[in-house]
Design a protein around this motif. Sequence first.
Motif, PDB file in Angstrom:
ATOM      1  N   ARG A 143      10.005   4.388   2.859  1.00  0.00           N
ATOM      2  CA  ARG A 143       8.972   4.643   3.712  1.00  0.00           C
ATOM      3  C   ARG A 143       9.733   4.987   4.971  1.00  0.00           C
ATOM      4  N   ASN A 148       8.525  -1.103   1.319  1.00  0.00           N
ATOM      5  CA  ASN A 148       9.156  -0.036   1.998  1.00  0.00           C
ATOM      6  C   ASN A 148       9.588   1.098   0.890  1.00  0.00           C
ATOM      7  N   MET A 197       3.248  12.282   2.174  1.00  0.00           N
ATOM      8  CA  MET A 197       1.928  11.444   2.922  1.00  0.00           C
ATOM      9  C   MET A 197       0.898  11.184   2.155  1.00  0.00           C
ATOM     10  N   SER A 233       0.876  -1.272   0.301  1.00  0.00           N
ATOM     11  CA  SER A 233       0.035   0.035  -0.151  1.00  0.00           C
ATOM     12  C   SER A 233       0.762   1.050  -0.008  1.00  0.00           C
ATOM     13  N   ASP A 258       7.452   5.492   7.699  1.00  0.00           N
ATOM     14  CA  ASP A 258       6.192   5.407   8.651  1.00  0.00           C
ATOM     15  C   ASP A 258       5.250   4.676   7.729  1.00  0.00           C
ATOM     16  N   TYR A 294      -2.765   9.112   2.595  1.00  0.00           N
ATOM     17  CA  TYR A 294      -3.622   8.663   3.618  1.00  0.00           C
ATOM     18  C   TYR A 294      -4.998   8.776   3.092  1.00  0.00           C
ATOM     19  N   GLU A 310      -0.250   4.010   1.199  1.00  0.00           N
ATOM     20  CA  GLU A 310      -0.523   4.953   2.270  1.00  0.00           C
ATOM     21  C   GLU A 310       0.761   4.728   3.361  1.00  0.00           C
ATOM     22  N   GLY A 311       0.797   5.921   3.785  1.00  0.00           N
ATOM     23  CA  GLY A 311       1.977   6.146   4.890  1.00  0.00           C
ATOM     24  C   GLY A 311       2.889   7.379   4.707  1.00  0.00           C
ATOM     25  N   THR A 312       3.948   7.297   4.914  1.00  0.00           N
ATOM     26  CA  THR A 312       4.671   8.656   5.016  1.00  0.00           C
ATOM     27  C   THR A 312       6.221   8.158   4.541  1.00  0.00           C
ATOM     28  N   TRP A 313       6.470   8.859   3.295  1.00  0.00           N
ATOM     29  CA  TRP A 313       7.714   8.675   2.552  1.00  0.00           C
ATOM     30  C   TRP A 313       8.503   9.779   2.410  1.00  0.00           C
TER      31      TRP A 313
END
Length: 149
Positions: A147, A126, A64, A31, A149, A66, A33-36
């Motif tokens: 990634r 990741n 980010m 996914s 987070d 989401y 979704e997350g912080t990169w």
Amino acid sequence: MRKLSVLVLLFLILILTTNFTLPTEKAYHPSIEGTWELINRYNYDGVNVTDTLTPATGFSQIKMFYNGKVMWTRYTPNQSVEWFGYGTYETTDSTLTERLEYMSASMRRIANEHMEWRMELQLDRNRYTQISLDEDGGRIASENYRRID
């Protein structure tokens, strides 16, 4: 004794003819979704990587994702130009489309008319890469993220 032998034989036949399957592990589907964090950029000749650009010391670019929303910011030391944007995104297995709703003045100056960017997407657990394409589908440049987070 004969009945017991027949039962054992039937039981063995039942076991040998039964198709046992082990539960299969659900395939992992990464996914976005997350912080990169941006780790580097590539330039392409249409197909192959021709150059790798690594960020200068102190440079930071974060994205980010989401719930269908994207936000990104770039910090470049010793520059007063601001770079940020916010909007929506959609992904498929091979594409990332971002539609910005608002952005910094510096970004607005280079934005396309629809404030929409459609890119090739390479995604794993990741890391992800977004690749800008020309009108003919040739690769121009990519941003490569890890990634955080």
